[in-house]
Design a protein around this motif. Sequence first.
Motif, PDB file in Angstrom:
ATOM      1  N   VAL A  47       0.852  -1.147  -0.122  1.00 24.68           N
ATOM      2  CA  VAL A  47       0.114   0.162   0.013  1.00 24.68           C
ATOM      3  C   VAL A  47       0.844   1.031  -0.049  1.00 24.68           C
TER       4      VAL A  47
ATOM      5  N   PHE B 278      -3.086   1.582  -3.536  1.00 21.74           N
ATOM      6  CA  PHE B 278      -4.613   1.849  -3.852  1.00 21.74           C
ATOM      7  C   PHE B 278      -4.736   2.540  -5.166  1.00 21.74           C
ATOM      8  N   GLU B 279      -4.040   3.567  -5.576  1.00 16.97           N
ATOM      9  CA  GLU B 279      -4.069   4.070  -6.960  1.00 16.97           C
ATOM     10  C   GLU B 279      -3.851   3.255  -8.083  1.00 16.97           C
TER      11      GLU B 279
ATOM     12  N   GLU C 170      -6.641   0.864  -8.511  1.00 17.05           N
ATOM     13  CA  GLU C 170      -7.911   1.441  -9.413  1.00 17.05           C
ATOM     14  C   GLU C 170      -7.601   1.625 -10.722  1.00 17.05           C
TER      15      GLU C 170
ATOM     16  N   PHE D   1      -3.569  -6.841  -0.939  1.00 17.67           N
ATOM     17  CA  PHE D   1      -2.466  -5.484  -0.331  1.00 17.67           C
ATOM     18  C   PHE D   1      -1.816  -6.003   0.696  1.00 17.67           C
TER      19      PHE D   1
ATOM     20  N   SER E 243       0.189  -4.469   3.755  1.00 17.98           N
ATOM     21  CA  SER E 243      -0.030  -3.175   4.761  1.00 17.98           C
ATOM     22  C   SER E 243       0.605  -3.406   6.065  1.00 17.98           C
TER      23      SER E 243
ATOM     24  N   TYR F 203      -9.841   1.798   6.836  1.00 22.32           N
ATOM     25  CA  TYR F 203      -8.732   1.350   5.971  1.00 22.32           C
ATOM     26  C   TYR F 203      -8.924   0.172   5.013  1.00 22.32           C
TER      27      TYR F 203
ATOM     28  N   LYS G 282     -11.449   1.151   2.210  1.00 20.81           N
ATOM     29  CA  LYS G 282     -10.813   1.847   1.088  1.00 20.81           C
ATOM     30  C   LYS G 282     -10.001   0.893   0.233  1.00 20.81           C
ATOM     31  N   GLY G 283      -9.497  -0.080   0.911  1.00 22.15           N
ATOM     32  CA  GLY G 283      -8.791  -1.321   0.067  1.00 22.15           C
ATOM     33  C   GLY G 283      -9.629  -1.991  -0.701  1.00 22.15           C
TER      34      GLY G 283
ATOM     35  N   SER H 232     -10.771   0.086  -3.702  1.00 21.13           N
ATOM     36  CA  SER H 232     -10.078  -0.033  -4.678  1.00 21.13           C
ATOM     37  C   SER H 232      -9.688  -1.170  -5.717  1.00 21.13           C
TER      38      SER H 232
ATOM     39  N   ALA I 143      -9.410  -4.705  -4.035  1.00 21.95           N
ATOM     40  CA  ALA I 143      -8.598  -5.880  -3.305  1.00 21.95           C
ATOM     41  C   ALA I 143      -9.642  -6.765  -3.139  1.00 21.95           C
TER      42      ALA I 143
END
Length: 399
Positions: A58, A66-67, A70, A85, A87, A95, A98-99, A102, A104
């Motif tokens: 990450v 994440f970017e 995406e 991911f 991390s 958190y 968000k993953g 994206s 995951a």
Amino acid sequence: MLRKIEAKLLIVDDLPDNLLALEALLQGEERQVFQATDADQALALLLEHEFALAILDVQMPGMNGFELAELMRGTERTKHIPIVFVSAAGRELDYAFKGYESGAVDFLHKPLSPHEVRSKVSVFVELYRQRKALSRQLDALEQARREQEALLAELRATQSELQNAVRMRDDFMSIVSHELRTPLNGLTLEIHLRKLRLEQNRSEAFTLDKLRAMTERDERQIKSLTRLIEDMLDASRIRTGKLSIRPQQCDLSDLTRRVLENFAAQAHSAGSPIELHAPEPVLAIVDEFRIEQVIANLLTNALRYGARKPISVRVSAGSEGPRLEVCDQGLGISAEDQARIFQQFERVNGTGVTQGLGLGLFISEQIVRAHGGRIELLSQPGEGSCFTVILPREPQGVL
């Protein structure tokens, strides 16, 4: 089958030590691990290879995990690759959301547990291999289906050809029996009449003039039988590639003139006078016997369908080579019939003419082709037909 499917794994981390540690955990049979230290290297690899799984750190400088995820989800080639991911952050709910948003499918938390890494990766590798195996099976089934369809189409075509061959055989036997019966019936009738007159001691029925007429009739019937048999033999020679051509120099004008002399009686009987236009010698290197067959077949065809109108025969030295034209003013041939009359056992439809085996034009075209020439046809229904034989300047060998 699954054991033969290689799984490629991508690990992305900006720290070389982390990459080495992960690679050591991921190595296994039928696996290949690729490393990238940033998003740019990862994208280059993603465009070059098909990966079973991507493991992304990450926290990376520049584009973070994440970017990159995406971006992968927005690309057709990479959007179906499972992403895990890695991390060092805790297991906070925000958190994780968000993953997953994206793209995951799972998380690995530092410090890494070797058992957890191997277990999770093995699940995704196994899913990839099963998916690939299923895809290959589907491809094989599709290929088999296409092959079966092609085979079925081939079998249907073969069945159609066989049915057509049976039809042609039946038609041929019907035509042959009819055509052979005609001269045989004439000869049989002549013999019965002569026997009857002999039994009656009618010597006046056998004067020299009458015997001469009888002999001429017999000769015509025998020639007709001989020609039918020769046509069948020639058709067989053509099919087996045994129709030989023995070229030698001759005068095509003179050859045509001699054939026309033999057709004088037939032309008179058919009511179609034949006009020959051959003002000068035309030298050709051909098999005289075979080209005589061609001329005779074209004349027979013109007399048969000429509607008792004049027939024109021209011999000339054309720009391509010796040229022979036989033109009538009779029934003509439709475009549909023109496409098939040079085939075996084919005759013009709707003319009311049923003579012949339907081999004359087929044999003629094959003879001309064997010389390296061609036959052209110009015709319109009701306006007659013109057959043009164009021969090469040089001999072409043997068929």
